[in-house]
Scaffold this motif. Structure first.
Motif, PDB file in Angstrom:
ATOM      1  N   VAL A  28      25.951 -44.999 -51.585  1.00  0.00           N
ATOM      2  CA  VAL A  28      24.778 -44.184 -51.245  1.00  0.00           C
ATOM      3  C   VAL A  28      25.221 -42.764 -50.933  1.00  0.00           C
ATOM      4  O   VAL A  28      24.611 -41.794 -51.401  1.00  0.00           O
ATOM      5  CB  VAL A  28      24.000 -44.814 -50.068  1.00  0.00           C
ATOM      6  CG1 VAL A  28      22.839 -43.915 -49.653  1.00  0.00           C
ATOM      7  CG2 VAL A  28      23.491 -46.206 -50.427  1.00  0.00           C
ATOM      8  N   LEU A  32      24.058 -39.318 -52.917  1.00  0.00           N
ATOM      9  CA  LEU A  32      23.454 -38.185 -52.210  1.00  0.00           C
ATOM     10  C   LEU A  32      24.278 -36.915 -52.378  1.00  0.00           C
ATOM     11  O   LEU A  32      23.731 -35.827 -52.550  1.00  0.00           O
ATOM     12  CB  LEU A  32      23.291 -38.514 -50.730  1.00  0.00           C
ATOM     13  CG  LEU A  32      22.212 -39.536 -50.393  1.00  0.00           C
ATOM     14  CD1 LEU A  32      22.279 -39.919 -48.927  1.00  0.00           C
ATOM     15  CD2 LEU A  32      20.835 -39.010 -50.755  1.00  0.00           C
ATOM     16  N   GLU A  35      23.620 -35.725 -56.004  1.00  0.00           N
ATOM     17  CA  GLU A  35      22.255 -35.196 -56.162  1.00  0.00           C
ATOM     18  C   GLU A  35      22.103 -33.851 -55.459  1.00  0.00           C
ATOM     19  O   GLU A  35      21.555 -32.909 -56.033  1.00  0.00           O
ATOM     20  CB  GLU A  35      21.228 -36.194 -55.622  1.00  0.00           C
ATOM     21  CG  GLU A  35      21.028 -37.407 -56.483  1.00  0.00           C
ATOM     22  CD  GLU A  35      20.386 -37.102 -57.822  1.00  0.00           C
ATOM     23  OE1 GLU A  35      19.481 -36.228 -57.894  1.00  0.00           O
ATOM     24  OE2 GLU A  35      20.782 -37.743 -58.816  1.00  0.00           O
ATOM     25  N   LEU A  73      19.869 -43.974 -46.564  1.00  0.00           N
ATOM     26  CA  LEU A  73      18.792 -44.479 -47.434  1.00  0.00           C
ATOM     27  C   LEU A  73      17.479 -43.737 -47.180  1.00  0.00           C
ATOM     28  O   LEU A  73      16.707 -43.522 -48.110  1.00  0.00           O
ATOM     29  CB  LEU A  73      18.615 -45.982 -47.246  1.00  0.00           C
ATOM     30  CG  LEU A  73      19.714 -46.830 -47.872  1.00  0.00           C
ATOM     31  CD1 LEU A  73      19.585 -48.295 -47.428  1.00  0.00           C
ATOM     32  CD2 LEU A  73      19.681 -46.725 -49.388  1.00  0.00           C
ATOM     33  N   TYR A  75      17.287 -40.545 -46.329  1.00  0.00           N
ATOM     34  CA  TYR A  75      17.458 -39.300 -47.080  1.00  0.00           C
ATOM     35  C   TYR A  75      17.237 -39.533 -48.574  1.00  0.00           C
ATOM     36  O   TYR A  75      16.585 -38.735 -49.247  1.00  0.00           O
ATOM     37  CB  TYR A  75      18.869 -38.730 -46.886  1.00  0.00           C
ATOM     38  CG  TYR A  75      19.115 -38.038 -45.572  1.00  0.00           C
ATOM     39  CD1 TYR A  75      18.326 -36.984 -45.147  1.00  0.00           C
ATOM     40  CD2 TYR A  75      20.186 -38.433 -44.771  1.00  0.00           C
ATOM     41  CE1 TYR A  75      18.577 -36.341 -43.944  1.00  0.00           C
ATOM     42  CE2 TYR A  75      20.442 -37.784 -43.566  1.00  0.00           C
ATOM     43  CZ  TYR A  75      19.640 -36.751 -43.156  1.00  0.00           C
ATOM     44  OH  TYR A  75      19.900 -36.114 -41.982  1.00  0.00           O
ATOM     45  N   ALA A  76      17.800 -40.609 -49.099  1.00  0.00           N
ATOM     46  CA  ALA A  76      17.675 -40.908 -50.530  1.00  0.00           C
ATOM     47  C   ALA A  76      16.217 -41.068 -50.935  1.00  0.00           C
ATOM     48  O   ALA A  76      15.804 -40.572 -51.986  1.00  0.00           O
ATOM     49  CB  ALA A  76      18.468 -42.170 -50.873  1.00  0.00           C
ATOM     50  N   LYS A  77      15.458 -41.731 -50.105  1.00  0.00           N
ATOM     51  CA  LYS A  77      14.041 -41.953 -50.411  1.00  0.00           C
ATOM     52  C   LYS A  77      13.241 -40.664 -50.268  1.00  0.00           C
ATOM     53  O   LYS A  77      12.464 -40.305 -51.147  1.00  0.00           O
ATOM     54  CB  LYS A  77      13.476 -43.031 -49.487  1.00  0.00           C
ATOM     55  CG  LYS A  77      12.049 -43.387 -49.780  1.00  0.00           C
ATOM     56  CD  LYS A  77      11.578 -44.533 -48.903  1.00  0.00           C
ATOM     57  CE  LYS A  77      10.175 -44.945 -49.273  1.00  0.00           C
ATOM     58  NZ  LYS A  77       9.716 -46.079 -48.443  1.00  0.00           N
ATOM     59  N   TYR A  80      14.958 -37.763 -52.845  1.00  0.00           N
ATOM     60  CA  TYR A  80      15.167 -38.013 -54.269  1.00  0.00           C
ATOM     61  C   TYR A  80      14.349 -39.176 -54.817  1.00  0.00           C
ATOM     62  O   TYR A  80      14.549 -39.575 -55.958  1.00  0.00           O
ATOM     63  CB  TYR A  80      16.666 -38.226 -54.546  1.00  0.00           C
ATOM     64  CG  TYR A  80      17.457 -37.025 -54.096  1.00  0.00           C
ATOM     65  CD1 TYR A  80      17.354 -35.816 -54.764  1.00  0.00           C
ATOM     66  CD2 TYR A  80      18.247 -37.081 -52.952  1.00  0.00           C
ATOM     67  CE1 TYR A  80      18.036 -34.694 -54.323  1.00  0.00           C
ATOM     68  CE2 TYR A  80      18.935 -35.966 -52.508  1.00  0.00           C
ATOM     69  CZ  TYR A  80      18.819 -34.769 -53.195  1.00  0.00           C
ATOM     70  OH  TYR A  80      19.495 -33.669 -52.751  1.00  0.00           O
ATOM     71  N   LEU A  82      14.443 -42.294 -54.212  1.00  0.00           N
ATOM     72  CA  LEU A  82      15.196 -43.531 -54.431  1.00  0.00           C
ATOM     73  C   LEU A  82      14.755 -44.541 -53.377  1.00  0.00           C
ATOM     74  O   LEU A  82      15.173 -44.468 -52.225  1.00  0.00           O
ATOM     75  CB  LEU A  82      16.698 -43.257 -54.370  1.00  0.00           C
ATOM     76  CG  LEU A  82      17.191 -42.189 -55.345  1.00  0.00           C
ATOM     77  CD1 LEU A  82      18.641 -41.844 -55.087  1.00  0.00           C
ATOM     78  CD2 LEU A  82      16.989 -42.640 -56.776  1.00  0.00           C
ATOM     79  N   VAL A  88      19.279 -46.603 -56.053  1.00  0.00           N
ATOM     80  CA  VAL A  88      20.511 -45.850 -55.825  1.00  0.00           C
ATOM     81  C   VAL A  88      21.568 -46.276 -56.839  1.00  0.00           C
ATOM     82  O   VAL A  88      22.260 -45.433 -57.425  1.00  0.00           O
ATOM     83  CB  VAL A  88      21.022 -46.040 -54.377  1.00  0.00           C
ATOM     84  CG1 VAL A  88      22.396 -45.410 -54.195  1.00  0.00           C
ATOM     85  CG2 VAL A  88      20.028 -45.458 -53.382  1.00  0.00           C
ATOM     86  N   ARG A  91      20.802 -44.734 -60.192  1.00  0.00           N
ATOM     87  CA  ARG A  91      21.118 -43.309 -60.223  1.00  0.00           C
ATOM     88  C   ARG A  91      22.623 -43.110 -60.334  1.00  0.00           C
ATOM     89  O   ARG A  91      23.097 -42.244 -61.072  1.00  0.00           O
ATOM     90  CB  ARG A  91      20.577 -42.633 -58.958  1.00  0.00           C
ATOM     91  CG  ARG A  91      20.667 -41.128 -58.935  1.00  0.00           C
ATOM     92  CD  ARG A  91      19.791 -40.448 -59.992  1.00  0.00           C
ATOM     93  NE  ARG A  91      18.407 -40.793 -59.879  1.00  0.00           N
ATOM     94  CZ  ARG A  91      17.485 -40.123 -59.201  1.00  0.00           C
ATOM     95  NH1 ARG A  91      17.816 -39.017 -58.555  1.00  0.00           N
ATOM     96  NH2 ARG A  91      16.230 -40.524 -59.178  1.00  0.00           N
TER      97      ARG A  91
END
Length: 107
Positions: A28, A32, A35, A73, A75-77, A80, A82, A88, A91
């Motif tokens: 993850v 990040l 990205e 996670l 932050y990812a959602k 971006y 995700l 993830v 990606r």
């Protein structure tokens, strides 16, 4: 295998690797980092500035290396889209494919 003195203790190979949860957290973190770097590089190009990937990688690791997976996670959602670990993973797979294609073009 390296020779060891009598005072050194041998550590078995599987005891030297990190656990599954740490591997997932690092995946993850890697996505990040990639990205955010791509986004910041694009902003720099738009503003006719230089972007230093090495510097980005250093500071990103300093800032987020201890961040818990649930926060990563989030932050990812939020940043971006995700939604879960499967997104993830996809990606990350896409990043690897793009990297491989760039290397193939360069050679």
């Amino acid at each position: 295998m390296t020779q060891m003195t009598r005072n050194q203790q041998q550590t078995k190979a599987l005891d030297q690797v990190i656990g599954y949860q740490d591997k997932v957290r690092l995946m993850v973190l890697e996505v990040l980092r990639e990205e955010s770097g791509r986004e910041l590089a694009a902003q720099a190009r738009f503003n006719q500035q230089e972007f230093d990937w090495n510097e980005h990688n250093i500071y990103f690791r300093q800032d987020y290396s201890e961040t818990p997976i649930n926060e990563l996670l989030t932050y990812a959602k939020r940043l971006y889209g995700l939604k879960d670990l499967d997104a993830v993973r996809e990606r990350r797979k896409a990043h690897k494919q793009q990297r491989t294609a760039r290397w193939a073009e360069a050679s």
